[in-house]
Write an enzyme that holds these catalytic residues in place. Structure first.
Site, PDB file in Angstrom:
ATOM      1  N   GLU A   4      68.303  49.654  17.874  1.00 47.98           N
ATOM      2  CA  GLU A   4      67.567  49.439  16.646  1.00 47.98           C
ATOM      3  C   GLU A   4      67.427  50.492  15.722  1.00 47.98           C
ATOM      4  OE1 GLU A   4      63.052  48.071  17.518  1.00 47.98           O
ATOM      5  OE2 GLU A   4      62.947  50.168  16.925  1.00 47.98           O
ATOM      6  N   TYR A  63      64.134  46.644   8.650  1.00 50.62           N
ATOM      7  CA  TYR A  63      64.302  46.689   9.896  1.00 50.62           C
ATOM      8  C   TYR A  63      65.601  45.991  10.643  1.00 50.62           C
ATOM      9  CZ  TYR A  63      63.389  45.445  15.083  1.00 50.62           C
ATOM     10  OH  TYR A  63      63.605  45.504  16.403  1.00 50.62           O
TER      11      TYR A  63
END
Ligand code: GDP
Ligand code: MN
Length: 385
Positions: free
Chosen positions: A191, A103
């Site tokens: 992101e 992530y």
């Protein structure tokens, strides 16, 4: 403004970030031909383009082994509903073989007053779970805007989370590019989840989220062009065309509030809500409360069938209240206003004359003094009979 995944992916590619090859499908007809023409290597992934995450868990990410299977999945997925959003477009990409999902994000952090890098080696669909159960596997590192991304930024993120340090150089390159994009595009959030590792040890962005600050859109023609593809509220679009900001608040609310300034708008919303009433939408008129603009703003509010009561709160030093009153009266004379109430609070030049214009109209318009009194007036009107 939140971009769709394929839009984010186009920006990523522009910055040299590693993304998958793919094609966007927006109609059942010709889908098979379009996929074939893109000459993708199979298997592929079909991904619903909606502005929310968690698509994987909602059936919005599917795999196909052959062109035939891909075409039949297009049939199934186009038009499907993902948590209230209709799927108008699919992104079809070459499926990667992956061993690990990381992530990575950069967001604007108001506490550190800096871009905040968030990294975890336990990315993928369960990142929220990771945040709860293994917070030690998530590193949050503010990036000093003067120094930018440094080797120690990466070293800390990898070290704190126990991630494999062999990827430090690749990760740094990706973070630097993402960071440049974060600034160039005035984003609030970029992101990549997952940032996947394949068996050869290459990192690829398999999913992208980008949120751009709406106030910067006038500098960003390429992002403004993307906006037309998004599912937007019709009154938001209508209001934007005449430079109003229309903000849907609560679907179940029935009061519309409009004002010339966001601070006063928020005060009004707070006081009305505190009194146990609910706001359906708010509208910021910006500057210049002329009769025509007031009429237009009320008209936009009355487009919403949920709205039973409109509250106009204008504080204008040199704003002419008679203009405001004329605009309000004109709007309340329309068919759309039948059965609806208007509460008008205004400060400025010609206030007394404005009250006379309202009184002479014979329309259901209440003139009130100050915000607290106006809120009481709204309460009484809504609870009368
Ligand atoms: P999200 O659920 O909206 O975040 O959609 P993602 O694009 O992140 O996809 C969800 C999950 O599908 C990812 O976490 C991966 O596990 C899986 N996935 C997506 N694309 C690929 C791919 O190309 N290869 C593999 N092996 N898995 C993928
Ligand atoms: Mn994802």
């Amino acid at each position: 403004m939140k971009l769709l995944e394929y839009q984010a992916s186009e920006l990523f590619a522009k910055y040299g970030l590693p993304v998958q090859r793919g094609v966007v499908i927006n109609a059942r007809e010709g889908a098979a031909e379009k996929i074939r023409a893109a000459a993708l290597r199979f298997p592929v992934v079909l991904k619903a383009q909606v502005q929310i995450g968690g698509r994987g868990k909602a059936g919005g990410v599917q795999f196909a082994e052959s062109p035939e299977e891909a075409a039949s999945l297009c049939d199934k997925m186009l038009g499907m509903d993902i948590r209230g959003l209709k799927v108008n477009e699919l992104l079809v990409v070459e499926k990667r073989t992956i061993t690990t999902e990381w992530y990575l994000s950069i967001m604007l952090d108001r506490y550190s007053k800096a871009p905040l890098l968030i990294f975890s080696p336990l990315g993928g669909m369960d990142i929220e779970e990771t945040a709860k159960t293994s917070p030690d596997k998530i590193a949050k590192v503010p990036i000093d805007p003067v120094r930018g991304v440094q080797d120690y930024t990466i070293a800390y993120a990898l070290d704190k989370t126990g991630a494999d340090k062999r990827y430090a150089a690749q990760l740094k390159d990706i973070i630097e590019k993402l960071y440049r994009m974060f600034f160039d595009y005035y984003t609030m959030l970029v992101e990549i989840n997952p940032l996947a590792i394949d068996p050869e040890g290459n990192l690829t962005a398999l999913d992208g989220k980008v949120e751009v600050d709406d106030n910067a859109l006038s500098y960003l023609p390429d992002i403004t062009a993307y906006r037309d593809k998004l599912q937007e509220d019709p009154q938001v679009i209508e209001a934007r065309k005449v430079n109003f900001l229309f903000i849907p608040v609560e679907e179940e609310g029935d009061i519309a509030v409009m004002s010339n300034g966001s601070g006063m708008l928020m005060s009004c919303i707070d006081l009305i809500t505190q009194r146990g009433m609910r706001i359906h939408a708010a509208l910021d008129l910006g500057g210049g409360a002329t009769a025509d603009r007031i009429t237009e703003a009320v008209r936009i509010m009355l487009c919403r069938p949920q709205v039973s009561t409109v509250f106009i709160c204008i504080f204008g030093g040199i704003t002419r209240c008679d203009e405001v009153a004329k605009g309000a009266v004109a709007a309340m004379q329309s068919d759309a206003a039948r059965g609806k109430q208007l509460i008008l609070r205004m400060e400025g030049t010609n206030k007394d004359e404005a009250a006379k214009i309202v009184a002479a109209s014979g329309l259901p318009i209440t003139v009130a003094e100050g915000i607290p009194n106006s809120v009481e007036a709204i309460y009484r009107l809504k609870n009368a009979g």
